[in-house]
Design an enzyme around this catalytic site. Structure first.
Site, mmCIF file in Angstrom:
data_model
loop_
_atom_site.group_PDB
_atom_site.id
_atom_site.type_symbol
_atom_site.label_atom_id
_atom_site.label_comp_id
_atom_site.label_asym_id
_atom_site.label_seq_id
_atom_site.Cartn_x
_atom_site.Cartn_y
_atom_site.Cartn_z
ATOM 1 N N GLU A 194 22.477 67.640 34.503
ATOM 2 C CA GLU A 194 21.818 68.684 34.124
ATOM 3 C C GLU A 194 20.912 69.213 35.216
ATOM 4 O O GLU A 194 20.701 70.653 35.201
ATOM 5 C CB GLU A 194 20.501 67.872 33.263
ATOM 6 C CG GLU A 194 21.060 67.506 31.819
ATOM 7 C CD GLU A 194 22.361 66.892 31.806
ATOM 8 O OE1 GLU A 194 22.364 65.529 32.214
ATOM 9 O OE2 GLU A 194 23.319 67.353 31.161
ATOM 10 N N ALA A 232 48.651 60.730 62.117
ATOM 11 C CA ALA A 232 49.171 61.801 62.482
ATOM 12 C C ALA A 232 49.019 62.244 64.006
ATOM 13 O O ALA A 232 49.951 62.884 64.572
ATOM 14 C CB ALA A 232 48.418 63.296 61.735
ATOM 15 N N GLY A 273 27.710 65.354 65.643
ATOM 16 C CA GLY A 273 27.484 64.576 66.900
ATOM 17 C C GLY A 273 28.461 64.120 67.850
ATOM 18 O O GLY A 273 28.535 64.226 68.930
ATOM 19 N N VAL A 311 48.679 60.162 66.474
ATOM 20 C CA VAL A 311 49.590 59.159 67.135
ATOM 21 C C VAL A 311 51.158 59.474 66.903
ATOM 22 O O VAL A 311 51.954 59.784 68.166
ATOM 23 C CB VAL A 311 49.457 57.645 66.673
ATOM 24 C CG1 VAL A 311 50.709 56.695 67.243
ATOM 25 C CG2 VAL A 311 47.952 57.239 67.133
ATOM 26 N N MET A 314 24.188 61.170 49.511
ATOM 27 C CA MET A 314 23.959 61.461 50.837
ATOM 28 C C MET A 314 24.430 62.814 51.271
ATOM 29 O O MET A 314 24.829 63.561 50.234
ATOM 30 C CB MET A 314 25.193 60.501 51.412
ATOM 31 C CG MET A 314 24.694 58.959 51.744
ATOM 32 S SD MET A 314 26.006 58.318 52.567
ATOM 33 C CE MET A 314 25.004 56.668 53.192
ATOM 34 N N GLY A 315 24.345 63.221 52.282
ATOM 35 C CA GLY A 315 24.870 64.490 52.813
ATOM 36 C C GLY A 315 23.650 64.945 54.156
ATOM 37 O O GLY A 315 23.667 66.067 54.422
ATOM 38 N N ASP A 355 29.631 64.888 54.769
ATOM 39 C CA ASP A 355 28.288 65.972 54.356
ATOM 40 C C ASP A 355 28.712 67.256 54.141
ATOM 41 O O ASP A 355 28.237 67.988 53.574
ATOM 42 C CB ASP A 355 27.282 65.884 55.582
ATOM 43 C CG ASP A 355 26.792 64.231 55.808
ATOM 44 O OD1 ASP A 355 26.797 63.526 54.896
ATOM 45 O OD2 ASP A 355 26.322 64.291 56.945
HETATM 46 O O1 F6P Z 1 26.726 61.812 58.077
HETATM 47 C C1 F6P Z 1 27.103 60.840 57.169
HETATM 48 C C2 F6P Z 1 26.375 60.074 56.576
HETATM 49 O O2 F6P Z 1 27.007 59.286 55.650
HETATM 50 C C3 F6P Z 1 25.188 60.903 55.972
HETATM 51 O O3 F6P Z 1 25.308 61.170 54.675
HETATM 52 C C4 F6P Z 1 24.049 59.722 55.956
HETATM 53 O O4 F6P Z 1 22.579 60.408 55.865
HETATM 54 C C5 F6P Z 1 24.318 58.915 57.342
HETATM 55 O O5 F6P Z 1 25.668 59.149 57.571
HETATM 56 C C6 F6P Z 1 24.231 57.461 56.954
HETATM 57 O O6 F6P Z 1 24.269 56.900 58.352
HETATM 58 P P1 F6P Z 1 24.540 55.470 58.793
HETATM 59 O O7 F6P Z 1 25.850 55.031 58.466
HETATM 60 O O8 F6P Z 1 24.200 55.237 60.135
HETATM 61 O O9 F6P Z 1 23.669 54.675 57.747
#
Ligand code: F6P
Length: 320
Positions: A187, A22, A104, A24, A169-170, A127
């Site tokens: 649960e 989108a 970041g 580009v 993850m998160g 996340d």
């Molecule tokens: O920020 C996204 C994420 O997938 C997080 O959920 C996880 O902690 C981290 O990146 C994993 O990082 P990498 O891909 O550098 O292992």
């Protein structure tokens, strides 16, 4: 403005390709030239880039990951790297930049804005920890991946009277774990934002076992503990035999959901429009179903997006 650049940075998320496409295509239709930077900010430092045309982004909408590739770039965290990146962009004739990534990456975007490059950020991270957008790009696909995996686990768990402890993850944010628990009928969901009581969890699982339930699913956010650590604490007192599952990077991949394709397309078009209108130092977000710009300074205060209280309430009323 004649020429803009686009990059994807940090952990990839599904829908990044839709956003790139989108950016580009809407830039080209606004009469701008577009530079695609490879491997995130590292590509600016190394001058690793290519001019984009409409064909450069053909046949990528349905693909997970990012065709420009991504990286976490240490140089961009320090002033010398930020100065070099700004100089290199100017040397490439780039006046505007779209950065697609997590917090970041948005921090890197702000540093370039402060050095005179016009920048718009697109929040992309599974996340869902970035404030001022109700959804980041890739969250919906990750959620679908998790729900699919847990549906599979439930089949095998039910065949063996087992409990599964599943690590989600998160980073420090419990959003994915909480909404996945609601969507798959888990649960328990252990998230960093709300306290939990391990002995109450064990008691509840024992009760389920006594009642003859044939499976139990416990989701644990990586920001709380590993699945192994939780398993060590509960495995001997729940009645069920247990197994652990770490979903890991599986959650980040796969063909983007329709929601993420649409969101990526809207974010990409909105970011280019913002640059054309002379905006900079802002993030485009989703707010009440509309695109909304917020100052990066405000987004990057260091506080993660607070957990959605209505989801916490919903999980409680569903006995999670
Ligand atoms: O920020 C996204 C994420 O997938 C997080 O959920 C996880 O902690 C981290 O990146 C994993 O990082 P990498 O891909 O550098 O292992």
């Amino acid at each position: 403005m004649k020429r803009i650049a686009v990059l994807t940075s940090g952990g990839d998320s599904s829908g990044m390709n839709a956003a790139l496409r989108a950016v580009v295509r809407s830039a080209l239709s606004s009469g701008l030239e577009v530079v695609g930077i490879n491997k995130g900010y590292k590509g600016i430092i190394d001058r690793n880039y290519a001019m984009m045309n409409t064909r450069s982004v053909s046949n990528i909408l349905q693909r997970g990951g990012t065709f420009l590739q991504s990286a976490r770039c240490k140089e961009m965290m320090e002033e010398p790297g930020q100065n070099l990146a700004a100089e290199n962009l100017k040397g490439m004739g780039v006046e505007g930049l779209v950065v697609i990534g997590g917090d970041g990456s948005l921090r890197g975007a702000l540093s370039l804005h402060r050095r005179g490059i016009k920048v718009i950020g697109i929040p992309a991270s599974i996340d869902n920890d970035i404030p001022y957008t109700s959804m980041s790009l890739g969250v919906d696909t990750a959620l679908n991946n998790i729900v699919y995996a847990i549906d599979c686990l439930k089949d095998t768990a039910s065949s063996h009277d087992r409990a599964f402890i599943v690590e989600i993850m998160g980073r420090n944010c419990g959003y994915l774990t909480l909404v996945a628990a609601i969507a798959c009928g888990a649960e328990h969901a252990l998230i960093p934002e709300t306290p939990f009581d391990i002995s109450r969890i064990c008691e509840n699982l024992r009760k389920r076992y006594r009642e003859g339930r044939d499976n139990s699913i416990i989701l644990v956010a990586e920001g709380v503990a590993t699945a192994q650590e939780i398993s060590n604490r509960i495995k001997d007192c729940i009645g069920f035999e247990s197994r652990i599952m770490v979903l890991g990077h599986y959650q980040r991949g796969g063909s983007p959901s329709s929601f993420d394709r649409l969101l990526g397309s809207r974010f990409g078009q909105g970011a280019v429009q913002a640059l054309v209108e002379g905006e900079s130092g802002k993030m485009i977000g989703l707010s009440a179903s509309k695109m909304k710009l917020t100052d990066l300074e405000k987004v990057l205060t260091g506080k993660i997006r607070p957990i959605d209280k209505s989801m916490v309430e919903l999980s409680k009323s569903l006995d999670i």
